[in-house]
Design a protein around this motif. Structure first.
Motif, short mmCIF file in Angstrom:
data_model
loop_
_atom_site.label_atom_id
_atom_site.label_comp_id
_atom_site.label_asym_id
_atom_site.label_seq_id
_atom_site.Cartn_x
_atom_site.Cartn_y
_atom_site.Cartn_z
N PHE A 96 0.86 -1.18 0.00
CA PHE A 96 0.00 0.00 0.00
C PHE A 96 0.90 1.23 0.00
O PHE A 96 1.83 1.33 0.80
N LEU A 97 0.60 2.17 -0.90
CA LEU A 97 1.40 3.39 -1.02
C LEU A 97 0.49 4.61 -0.95
O LEU A 97 -0.60 4.61 -1.52
N ARG A 98 0.95 5.64 -0.25
CA ARG A 98 0.20 6.89 -0.15
C ARG A 98 1.16 8.06 -0.27
O ARG A 98 2.03 8.27 0.58
N GLY A 99 1.02 8.81 -1.35
CA GLY A 99 1.89 9.95 -1.56
C GLY A 99 1.39 11.21 -0.87
O GLY A 99 0.18 11.39 -0.70
N ASP A 100 2.32 12.06 -0.49
CA ASP A 100 1.93 13.35 0.07
C ASP A 100 1.57 14.30 -1.08
O ASP A 100 1.60 13.94 -2.25
N GLU A 101 1.21 15.53 -0.76
CA GLU A 101 0.75 16.48 -1.77
C GLU A 101 1.81 16.72 -2.85
O GLU A 101 1.50 16.77 -4.05
N ALA A 102 3.07 16.85 -2.43
CA ALA A 102 4.13 17.10 -3.39
C ALA A 102 4.29 15.94 -4.36
O ALA A 102 4.52 16.14 -5.56
N HIS A 103 4.13 14.73 -3.86
CA HIS A 103 4.27 13.57 -4.73
C HIS A 103 3.10 13.48 -5.71
O HIS A 103 3.29 13.17 -6.89
N ARG A 118 -8.95 16.04 -11.15
CA ARG A 118 -9.77 14.93 -10.66
C ARG A 118 -8.91 13.88 -9.95
O ARG A 118 -9.27 13.38 -8.89
N ALA A 119 -7.75 13.58 -10.54
CA ALA A 119 -6.86 12.58 -9.95
C ALA A 119 -6.32 13.05 -8.60
O ALA A 119 -6.25 12.27 -7.65
N ARG A 120 -5.97 14.34 -8.50
CA ARG A 120 -5.45 14.85 -7.23
C ARG A 120 -6.50 14.75 -6.13
O ARG A 120 -6.19 14.41 -4.99
N LYS A 121 -7.74 15.04 -6.49
CA LYS A 121 -8.81 14.96 -5.52
C LYS A 121 -9.03 13.53 -5.05
O LYS A 121 -9.21 13.26 -3.86
N GLU A 122 -8.99 12.60 -6.01
CA GLU A 122 -9.23 11.20 -5.68
C GLU A 122 -8.07 10.59 -4.87
O GLU A 122 -8.29 9.78 -3.97
N MET A 123 -6.86 11.01 -5.17
CA MET A 123 -5.68 10.41 -4.55
C MET A 123 -5.32 11.03 -3.21
O MET A 123 -4.65 10.38 -2.39
N TRP A 127 -4.71 5.61 -0.30
CA TRP A 127 -3.68 4.63 -0.62
C TRP A 127 -3.97 3.95 -1.95
O TRP A 127 -5.13 3.83 -2.35
N THR A 128 -2.91 3.49 -2.61
CA THR A 128 -3.07 2.56 -3.72
C THR A 128 -2.62 1.18 -3.23
O THR A 128 -1.75 1.08 -2.35
N ASP A 223 -10.31 3.81 2.29
CA ASP A 223 -9.16 4.71 2.15
C ASP A 223 -8.23 4.29 1.02
O ASP A 223 -7.15 4.86 0.87
N VAL A 224 -8.66 3.30 0.23
CA VAL A 224 -7.85 2.81 -0.88
C VAL A 224 -8.39 3.34 -2.19
O VAL A 224 -9.59 3.22 -2.48
N TYR A 225 -7.51 3.95 -2.96
CA TYR A 225 -7.87 4.52 -4.25
C TYR A 225 -7.66 3.49 -5.35
O TYR A 225 -6.59 2.89 -5.46
N ASN A 226 -8.68 3.25 -6.17
CA ASN A 226 -8.57 2.32 -7.27
C ASN A 226 -8.60 3.11 -8.58
O ASN A 226 -9.65 3.55 -9.02
N PRO A 227 -7.43 3.32 -9.20
CA PRO A 227 -7.38 4.15 -10.41
C PRO A 227 -8.20 3.56 -11.56
O PRO A 227 -8.75 4.30 -12.37
#
Length: 231
Positions: A96-103, A118-123, A127-128, A223-227
């Motif tokens: 599981f990976l979760r990037g901060d705002e900068a990432h 849209r992607a920034r809002k979803e992520m 976590w992925t 809390d898991v994002y599914n792209p």
């Protein structure tokens, strides 16, 4: 393990002085044991620990702070190559990976603005989840592979015992090699406490929290994002 190999395939450091390590060798630590034996024993001791935390700078990964367990679990943070920091949680089966705002900004900077927004809002804050068997995970979380990281130490030649020093209040002996400098605990188990190499891919990793419990909490599904579901 390519990352573990790169961690150890660095240009030689000449000794403790190159690292600013000081100490007077008043009594010989590990009498009767050659430096290579001490170094091998330190890797064996650390591999036998139930848990430990590694922190510092790792070649190819930047700044890391990861706690790993003998059960294959791992948690902590990795500095992302493209920018920002990634939270990492690895179980036996998934990463599981979760990037901060900068990432997240770095990941989406080349997208069309409507898609990026849209992607920034979803992520954001989510976590992925990826199978550990996914080849894309090998480079990013290879430091969670404790055996892969430490097994390369056994092939290092020409190790010699040097000065005594202290790290985080623990007495350690300096082991000078053609590939870098290693600090090994002299009291209790001969745990490897630090490894430092130079050259084009330098590293500087300290090992702490040895045998201390590591709590790995799996992120909740919400809390898991599914792209794929948002494409």
């Amino acid at each position: 393990m390519h990352t573990a190999h790169r961690l150890l395939a660095a240009v030689a450091l000449t000794g403790a002085a190159a690292l600013g390590l000081t100490g007077c060798l008043s009594t010989e630590p590990f009498p009767g044991r050659q430096g290579s034996r001490v170094l091998n024993d330190s890797a064996t001791a650390l591999r036998g620990a139930s848990t430990f935390t590694m922190s510092g700078k790792a070649s190819g990964q930047g700044q890391v702070n990861l706690s790993v367990s003998s059960a294959g679990e791992c948690k902590g943070t990795i500095e992302a190559r493209g920018g920002g920091t990634i939270d990492v949680v690895r179980t036996r089966d998934h990463t599981f990976l979760r990037g901060d705002e900068a990432h997240i900004l770095a990941l989406t900077k080349d997208m069309p603005e409507d898609q990026a927004s849209r992607a920034r809002k979803e992520m954001s804050g989510r976590w992925t989840r990826t199978e550990n068997s996914d080849p894309s995970m090998k480079g990013l979380t290879s430091l969670c592979d404790r055996d892969g990281l430490l097994k390369e130490i056994y092939g290092i030649q020409g190790a010699e015992k040097g000065a005594l020093t202290k790290i985080d209040g623990q007495e350690a002996v300096t082991i000078n090699t053609t590939e870098g400098v290693f600090l090994v605990a002299t009291k209790g188990e001969p745990f490897l406490l630090k490894m430092t190499t130079g050259g084009p891919n330098p590293i500087d990793l300290a090992f702490t929290g040895i045998n201390k419990p590591v709590q790995v909490d799996v992120p909740a599904d919400k809390d898991v994002y599914n792209p794929d579901a948002n494409s």
